[in-house]
Design an enzyme around this catalytic site. Structure first.
Site, PDB file in Angstrom:
ATOM      1  N   HIS A  27       0.657  -1.419   0.083  1.00  0.00           N
ATOM      2  CA  HIS A  27       0.147  -0.063  -0.074  1.00  0.00           C
ATOM      3  C   HIS A  27       0.697   1.017  -0.059  1.00  0.00           C
ATOM      4  O   HIS A  27       0.600   2.282  -0.218  1.00  0.00           O
ATOM      5  CB  HIS A  27      -0.621  -0.385   1.631  1.00  0.00           C
ATOM      6  CG  HIS A  27      -2.056  -0.656   0.751  1.00  0.00           C
ATOM      7  ND1 HIS A  27      -1.517  -2.293   1.130  1.00  0.00           N
ATOM      8  CD2 HIS A  27      -3.423  -0.742   0.200  1.00  0.00           C
ATOM      9  CE1 HIS A  27      -3.334  -3.001   0.785  1.00  0.00           C
ATOM     10  NE2 HIS A  27      -3.622  -1.769  -0.493  1.00  0.00           N
TER      11      HIS A  27
ATOM     12  N   CYS B 155      -9.751  -2.653 -10.647  1.00  0.00           N
ATOM     13  CA  CYS B 155      -9.361  -2.087 -10.168  1.00  0.00           C
ATOM     14  C   CYS B 155      -7.986  -2.085  -9.378  1.00  0.00           C
ATOM     15  O   CYS B 155      -7.902  -1.085  -8.370  1.00  0.00           O
ATOM     16  CB  CYS B 155      -9.707  -1.051  -9.391  1.00  0.00           C
ATOM     17  SG  CYS B 155     -10.482  -2.293  -7.804  1.00  0.00           S
TER      18      CYS B 155
HETATM   19  C1  PEP Z   1      -6.785  -4.968  -5.106  1.00  0.00           C
HETATM   20  O1  PEP Z   1      -5.877  -6.089  -4.033  1.00  0.00           O
HETATM   21  O2  PEP Z   1      -6.522  -4.799  -6.440  1.00  0.00           O
HETATM   22  C2  PEP Z   1      -6.871  -4.177  -4.299  1.00  0.00           C
HETATM   23  C3  PEP Z   1      -7.606  -3.139  -5.814  1.00  0.00           C
HETATM   24  O3  PEP Z   1      -6.901  -3.198  -3.165  1.00  0.00           O
HETATM   25  P1  PEP Z   1      -5.875  -3.300  -2.522  1.00  0.00           P
HETATM   26  O4  PEP Z   1      -4.732  -2.939  -3.453  1.00  0.00           O
HETATM   27  O5  PEP Z   1      -6.494  -1.639  -1.480  1.00  0.00           O
HETATM   28  O6  PEP Z   1      -5.807  -4.589  -1.681  1.00  0.00           O
END
Ligand code: PEP
Ligand code: MG
Length: 590
Positions: A197, A511
């Site tokens: 993240h 996403c």
């Molecule tokens: C993903 O896992 O691709 C996602 C969009 O969620 P995050 O990156 O916040 O875990």
């Protein structure tokens, strides 16, 4: 490594593209190193009193310990502690720390521990074993005082000198979230994966980031030494020569020009050249970045990672606080659609005081929906806040990390309960809201037909889908070679989910980070994806990639990819295709 002034080239792993030059700023290099940061002029007295309090608390500890030893008649031990008390009150140490804090404006634990290290060197050079032993006392005191200091410290990247290249062991999402783009020129870490993240936030802010780089303070000739970092290739140059700086300027100019050129595409439709429309929405982490959403030509917000509203905080914000935040966002985007994902906590996103059972791997534990379903009060207050804020706009709710149909059903039941409560309380709320289910776990992909019947849209989170399909920790840099979004299994799962969504007549979005990588755009389109949600600053680049392909060519590419058997072959094919289609992109083609 000795201090040198000539150029040193180190290659790490590129995490967030872009190039920068700046001065090194060491930030928590390992658990054993004190965090280092600059305090503002106004906070210097506070920093000194923090140090004095830590000394005082340590003194009280020692006095208590001494009393106990005396009661137990361990006189020798009590005498050693006398020596500790003397050292701790020695102005040579205390005044030196205070003066140094004033002089350098650095934080107390960094100054204190640096001084202790200096003493260590001096003591080690003394031949007399009595004095060498005394150093153990100093170390003991140091651990005690540092323990108090570190407990009270709030390390933050929000207040560091402009143009800093932040060098750290690893970064958390909230560290990166606090960093201001103007102050932080780049990030360099020793560990941390490309879809951690912290990496996602760095990309969203356009901060170049290289990980897996082995740098320590001794590599630098002096505090003003510069570093050049290329987040596209992973190259880091310490003490760059005039020539390298010139080269940096040329690359930077090229990258800037490319971005400006891309920007011109922002008002054009996101349409393939055979007229197929693709919806490009933005991922949002920091509410402050809302202004960017419109400026990069996004359709709306396809993923609001709502947990960022409290990540650097200590507890979940109450319903009314959340309501105000969601309402402000909804009003600010003025009619654009927004998908609010319910809190995704656990994994590498933890609340400071969060009581998540953390035995074992947190990514495989009580993360996200599992956590929310076990903390129904927290979950319900978020759902209530969203339902109330949705009155002002076009809001959808997205449930993350669903791994079984029953979880989706339980989440929906809780939503109905929240609606009934709001009705009974006479509060304004929406009676009908679009519900989405994230596909991030292979089990969810495999039962996407069942999930599709129970919701209004699907959203494929490839960051986690890759992690869970391939059993590779997304944050672990050492495993990056196994973390392959082009792995045939991942591509087959995406294909399966898209087919089920189409079959049930509901939209499906991607996403994860692949949505912001233009090399993946034709493949995703060819697999039947019609909507992508990504960091807004990459929307023009992806729009350009969409406009440079046709749906026919994209389908042919997807068919070809599905015949290949390795992640490497597929990546190579996607890279070559992109190079041919958009040769001028110096950001991705380098
Ligand atoms: C993903 O896992 O691709 C996602 C969009 O969620 P995050 O990156 O916040 O875990
Ligand atoms: Mg995820």
């Amino acid at each position: 490594m000795s201090k040198v002034t000539e150029e040193i080239i180190i290659t790490g792993i590129p995490i967030s593209r872009g190039v920068a030059v700046g001065k090194a700023f060491f930030f928590t290099l390992s658990d054993d190193d004190a965090p280092e940061f600059v305090v503002s002029h106004d906070d210097i007295d506070h920093e000194i009193s923090r140090f004095q309090r830590a000394v005082e608390s340590s003194r009280e500890d020692i006095l208590r310990l001494q009393k106990k030893l005396k009661e137990e008649r361990i006189d020798e031990g009590a005498e050693i502690l006398d020596a500790h008390l003397q050292i701790m009150q020695d102005p040579l140490l205390t005044v030196a720390v205070e003066t140094e804090i004033r002089h350098t404006r650095k934080n107390a634990e960094f100054v204190f521990e640096s001084l202790i290290k200096k003493y260590q060197k001096r003591f080690q050079s003394i031949k007399d074993s009595f004095f060498r032993e005394r150093f153990k006392d100093i170390q003991d005191i140091s651990r005690r005082v540092s323990g108090y200091l570190r407990q009270s410290v709030r390390v933050s990247l929000a207040d560091i000198p402009p143009g800093s290249v932040v060098i750290a062991e690893d970064l958390t999402a909230s560290d990166a979230a606090e960093a201001r783009g103007n102050d932080v020129a780049a990030f360099i870490t020793r560990s941390g994966g490309a879809t951690s993240h912290a990496a996602i936030v760095a990309k969203a802010k356009g901060i170049p980031f290289v990980s897996n780089a082995n740098i320590d303070p001794s590599t630098f000739a002096n505090e003003d030494s510069l570093l050049f970092i290329d987040g596209r290739t992973g190259e880091i140059v310490i003490n760059p020569s005039e020539e390298t700086l010139e080269k940096y300027k040329t690359i930077q100019d090229k990258v800037d020009q490319h971005f400006q050129k891309m920007q011109k595409a922002r008002a054009l439709p996101a349409e393939t050249y055979d007229g197929y429309h693709i919806r490009l929405s933005a991922n949002l982490e920091m509410v402050n970045d809302l202004d960017l959403i419109r400026s990069y030509g996004s359709h709306g917000i396809g993923l609001f990672r709502s947990e960022y509203i409290f990540l650097s905080g200590e507890e979940f914000p109450p319903e009314d606080v959340q309501y105000e935040i969601y309402k402000r966002i909804v009003q600010k985007i003025n009619g654009m659609p927004i998908v609010i994902r319910t809190f995704d906590v656990g994994g590498d996103k933890q609340l400071k005081n969060q009581q998540i059972p953390d035995k074992g791997n947190p990514f495989l534990g009580c993360r996200t929906l599992r956590f929310l379903l076990s903390e129904r009060g927290v979950f319900k207050s978020q759902l209530r806040a969203i339902l109330r804020a949705a009155v002002d706009g076009e809001v959808s709710i997205l449930f993350p990390m669903v791994s079984a149909l029953s979880e989706l059903i339980q989440a929906k039941e809780l939503l109905s309960e929240a609606q009934e409560e709001l009705e009974a309380e006479g509060l304004d709320y929406v009676k009908k809201i679009r519900l989405g289910c994230m596909i991030e776990v292979p089990s969810a992909a495999v039962i996407s037909d069942l999930l599709a019947r129970e919701c209004d849209f699907l959203s494929i989170g490839t960051n986690d889908l890759v992690q869970y399909s391939l059993a590779v920790d997304r944050g672990n840099q050492a495993l990056q070679k196994y973390y392959s979004p082009t792995h045939p299994s991942v591509i087959r799962l995406i294909k399966m989910v898209v087919a089920e969504a189409n079959h049930h007549g509901i939209p499906v979005c991607v996403c994860g980070e692949v949505a912001s990588d233009p090399r993946f755009t034709p493949l995703l389109l060819g697999l039947g994806v019609h909507e992508l949600s990504l960091a807004s600053r990459f929307i023009p680049t992806i729009k350009n990639a969409v406009r440079n392909t046709s749906i026919v060519a994209a389908s042919q590419l997807a068919e070809k990819v599905l015949t290949l058997s390795s992640a490497e072959e597929i990546m190579e094919l996607l890279t070559d295709e992109y190079r041919n289609n958009v040769p001028e992109d110096c950001f991705f083609n380098c």
